[in-house]
Structures are given as C-alpha cells and as structure tokens.
Design a protein around this motif. Structure first.
Motif, PDB file in Angstrom:
ATOM      1  N   ALA A 206      -6.546   5.452   0.966  1.00  0.00           N
ATOM      2  CA  ALA A 206      -5.533   5.634  -0.073  1.00  0.00           C
ATOM      3  C   ALA A 206      -5.874   6.838  -0.941  1.00  0.00           C
ATOM      4  O   ALA A 206      -5.001   7.646  -1.281  1.00  0.00           O
ATOM      5  N   LEU A 207      -7.140   6.976  -1.301  1.00  0.00           N
ATOM      6  CA  LEU A 207      -7.558   8.117  -2.114  1.00  0.00           C
ATOM      7  C   LEU A 207      -7.318   9.433  -1.387  1.00  0.00           C
ATOM      8  O   LEU A 207      -6.918  10.428  -2.001  1.00  0.00           O
ATOM      9  N   GLU A 208      -7.528   9.418  -0.071  1.00  0.00           N
ATOM     10  CA  GLU A 208      -7.259  10.615   0.726  1.00  0.00           C
ATOM     11  C   GLU A 208      -5.762  10.948   0.708  1.00  0.00           C
ATOM     12  O   GLU A 208      -5.380  12.117   0.578  1.00  0.00           O
ATOM     13  N   GLN A 209      -4.906   9.918   0.810  1.00  0.00           N
ATOM     14  CA  GLN A 209      -3.462  10.168   0.755  1.00  0.00           C
ATOM     15  C   GLN A 209      -3.056  10.720  -0.604  1.00  0.00           C
ATOM     16  O   GLN A 209      -2.218  11.623  -0.686  1.00  0.00           O
ATOM     17  N   ILE A 210      -3.625  10.181  -1.658  1.00  0.00           N
ATOM     18  CA  ILE A 210      -3.309  10.672  -3.007  1.00  0.00           C
ATOM     19  C   ILE A 210      -3.701  12.142  -3.131  1.00  0.00           C
ATOM     20  O   ILE A 210      -2.946  12.950  -3.676  1.00  0.00           O
ATOM     21  N   GLN A 211      -4.872  12.487  -2.613  1.00  0.00           N
ATOM     22  CA  GLN A 211      -5.320  13.879  -2.645  1.00  0.00           C
ATOM     23  C   GLN A 211      -4.368  14.780  -1.856  1.00  0.00           C
ATOM     24  O   GLN A 211      -4.007  15.868  -2.303  1.00  0.00           O
TER      25      GLN A 211
ATOM     26  N   ARG B   7       0.831  -1.212   0.000  1.00  0.00           N
ATOM     27  CA  ARG B   7       0.000   0.000   0.000  1.00  0.00           C
ATOM     28  C   ARG B   7       0.862   1.257   0.000  1.00  0.00           C
ATOM     29  O   ARG B   7       0.692   2.143  -0.835  1.00  0.00           O
ATOM     30  N   VAL B   8       1.825   1.309   0.902  1.00  0.00           N
ATOM     31  CA  VAL B   8       2.683   2.494   1.005  1.00  0.00           C
ATOM     32  C   VAL B   8       3.528   2.659  -0.258  1.00  0.00           C
ATOM     33  O   VAL B   8       3.619   3.762  -0.814  1.00  0.00           O
ATOM     34  N   LEU B   9       4.141   1.583  -0.719  1.00  0.00           N
ATOM     35  CA  LEU B   9       4.986   1.680  -1.909  1.00  0.00           C
ATOM     36  C   LEU B   9       4.167   2.046  -3.139  1.00  0.00           C
ATOM     37  O   LEU B   9       4.629   2.819  -3.981  1.00  0.00           O
ATOM     38  N   SER B  10       2.955   1.510  -3.251  1.00  0.00           N
ATOM     39  CA  SER B  10       2.103   1.847  -4.398  1.00  0.00           C
ATOM     40  C   SER B  10       1.747   3.327  -4.422  1.00  0.00           C
ATOM     41  O   SER B  10       1.653   3.930  -5.487  1.00  0.00           O
ATOM     42  N   LEU B  11       1.562   3.893  -3.248  1.00  0.00           N
ATOM     43  CA  LEU B  11       1.151   5.292  -3.170  1.00  0.00           C
ATOM     44  C   LEU B  11       2.316   6.278  -3.242  1.00  0.00           C
ATOM     45  O   LEU B  11       2.152   7.393  -3.722  1.00  0.00           O
ATOM     46  N   TRP B  12       3.482   5.880  -2.757  1.00  0.00           N
ATOM     47  CA  TRP B  12       4.553   6.850  -2.557  1.00  0.00           C
ATOM     48  C   TRP B  12       5.812   6.632  -3.393  1.00  0.00           C
ATOM     49  O   TRP B  12       6.686   7.501  -3.398  1.00  0.00           O
ATOM     50  N   THR B  13       5.947   5.491  -4.056  1.00  0.00           N
ATOM     51  CA  THR B  13       7.177   5.256  -4.816  1.00  0.00           C
ATOM     52  C   THR B  13       6.886   5.118  -6.297  1.00  0.00           C
ATOM     53  O   THR B  13       5.751   5.224  -6.742  1.00  0.00           O
ATOM     54  N   ASN B  14       7.930   4.837  -7.050  1.00  0.00           N
ATOM     55  CA  ASN B  14       7.775   4.649  -8.490  1.00  0.00           C
ATOM     56  C   ASN B  14       7.670   3.153  -8.818  1.00  0.00           C
ATOM     57  O   ASN B  14       7.849   2.297  -7.953  1.00  0.00           O
TER      58      ASN B  14
ATOM     59  N   GLU C 121      -4.996  -3.825  -6.459  1.00  0.00           N
ATOM     60  CA  GLU C 121      -6.069  -3.182  -7.216  1.00  0.00           C
ATOM     61  C   GLU C 121      -7.065  -2.490  -6.285  1.00  0.00           C
ATOM     62  O   GLU C 121      -7.622  -1.453  -6.631  1.00  0.00           O
ATOM     63  N   LYS C 122      -7.295  -3.062  -5.115  1.00  0.00           N
ATOM     64  CA  LYS C 122      -8.241  -2.480  -4.152  1.00  0.00           C
ATOM     65  C   LYS C 122      -7.784  -1.106  -3.667  1.00  0.00           C
ATOM     66  O   LYS C 122      -8.598  -0.288  -3.243  1.00  0.00           O
ATOM     67  N   ILE C 123      -6.492  -0.846  -3.748  1.00  0.00           N
ATOM     68  CA  ILE C 123      -5.956   0.446  -3.309  1.00  0.00           C
ATOM     69  C   ILE C 123      -6.588   1.582  -4.112  1.00  0.00           C
ATOM     70  O   ILE C 123      -6.838   2.660  -3.590  1.00  0.00           O
ATOM     71  N   LYS C 124      -6.871   1.319  -5.378  1.00  0.00           N
ATOM     72  CA  LYS C 124      -7.405   2.356  -6.260  1.00  0.00           C
ATOM     73  C   LYS C 124      -8.765   2.895  -5.807  1.00  0.00           C
ATOM     74  O   LYS C 124      -9.151   3.984  -6.189  1.00  0.00           O
ATOM     75  N   THR C 125      -9.475   2.101  -4.986  1.00  0.00           N
ATOM     76  CA  THR C 125     -10.783   2.543  -4.515  1.00  0.00           C
ATOM     77  C   THR C 125     -10.845   2.681  -2.994  1.00  0.00           C
ATOM     78  O   THR C 125     -11.898   3.036  -2.460  1.00  0.00           O
ATOM     79  N   ASP C 126      -9.745   2.417  -2.318  1.00  0.00           N
ATOM     80  CA  ASP C 126      -9.708   2.514  -0.860  1.00  0.00           C
ATOM     81  C   ASP C 126      -9.795   3.982  -0.441  1.00  0.00           C
ATOM     82  O   ASP C 126      -9.002   4.809  -0.888  1.00  0.00           O
ATOM     83  N   PRO C 127     -10.765   4.336   0.411  1.00  0.00           N
ATOM     84  CA  PRO C 127     -10.934   5.752   0.783  1.00  0.00           C
ATOM     85  C   PRO C 127      -9.711   6.361   1.459  1.00  0.00           C
ATOM     86  O   PRO C 127      -9.398   7.531   1.235  1.00  0.00           O
TER      87      PRO C 127
END
Length: 132
Positions: free
Chosen positions: A92-97, A51-58, A84-90
């Motif tokens: 994770a979406l908040e972190q992306i925002q 989860r962390v690597l998907s959101l924060w790394t390349n 794949e579930k990360i793409k809709t996890d609230p």
C-alpha cells in the motif's frame, strides 16, 4: 460485464467467470493468498475492495461502500482494524508513493473524465447514486 451485472459494485463474480480465469469450480473454498490457505472468498474480496478504495477514492466513496456492504457508513470494528493495517502495509505504501510520483488525479476526476466517458454513468459508489 457491466451491462450484464447492472454496474453492480462490487461486481458479481460467477463460477463461470472464475472457471474461465483458470480456477476450479470449488474456488470459494480452495485458494491461497500470499501463500496461505483461505476459505472465505467473500472476505478476501471485501478486504481487497477496502484496500483499493482506501488508497484510491475519497472518504465519501469509502463510506458509500461501507453502507452498501456493511449497512453502515462506518466500518465494523474488525474491518476498521484491517483498514488501519493499510497504513503500514509495504504494498500500500508503494502504491501511495507511485500515486504521488505520477501525480495521479482524484477519484472525482476519474469519475467525471474516465468512468462517465466510458460508461455514460457515474461510478456505482458515486454519492448521486446512493440512496439513504
């Protein structure tokens, strides 16, 4: 802690470390995540790393983690579904925002300007440290 573990990633979590954090000695079989009981501590750690690597790394860093953890640069199918579930996890979406709002730098920038400065080394998953 990095000197003690040799910059190992994911870091080794010892029973002593867990006890200092307030967990029971049998923490590997007795804990909850979001109110649900789980009995596979290693799986939770892997999931959180993904989860962390998907959101924060390349992609390259993620592939290096996969290679080190699963023996292949590609995630196994059951882990691909979890990713794949990360793409809709609230959360994770908040972190992306928040990343967008705060104009966060890339992982490569972090490795060069923060991690390298603090440790004198590249991040353990940096491609220059990965052996094929």
């Amino acid at each position: 802690h990095m000197k003690e573990t040799g910059s190992r990633w994911p870091p080794l979590i010892t029973a002593e470390t867990m006890q200092k954090a307030g967990f029971d000695a049998d923490y590997k079989t007795k804990y909850k995540v979001k109110g649900e009981n789980f009995n596979d501590f290693e799986k939770i750690v892997k999931w959180n790393n993904i989860r962390v690597l998907s959101l924060w790394t390349n992609d390259e860093t993620m592939q290096n983690y996969n290679k080190r953890t699963f023996g292949s640069r590609t995630l196994p199918p059951d882990w691909q579904q979890a990713q794949e579930k990360i793409k809709t996890d609230p959360f994770a979406l908040e972190q992306i925002q928040k990343k967008k709002e705060n104009q966060c730098q890339s992982f490569d920038w972090f490795d060069k300007h923060v991690y390298m400065r603090l440790t004198g080394n590249h991040h353990p998953l940096h491609s220059s440290l990965m052996k094929e």
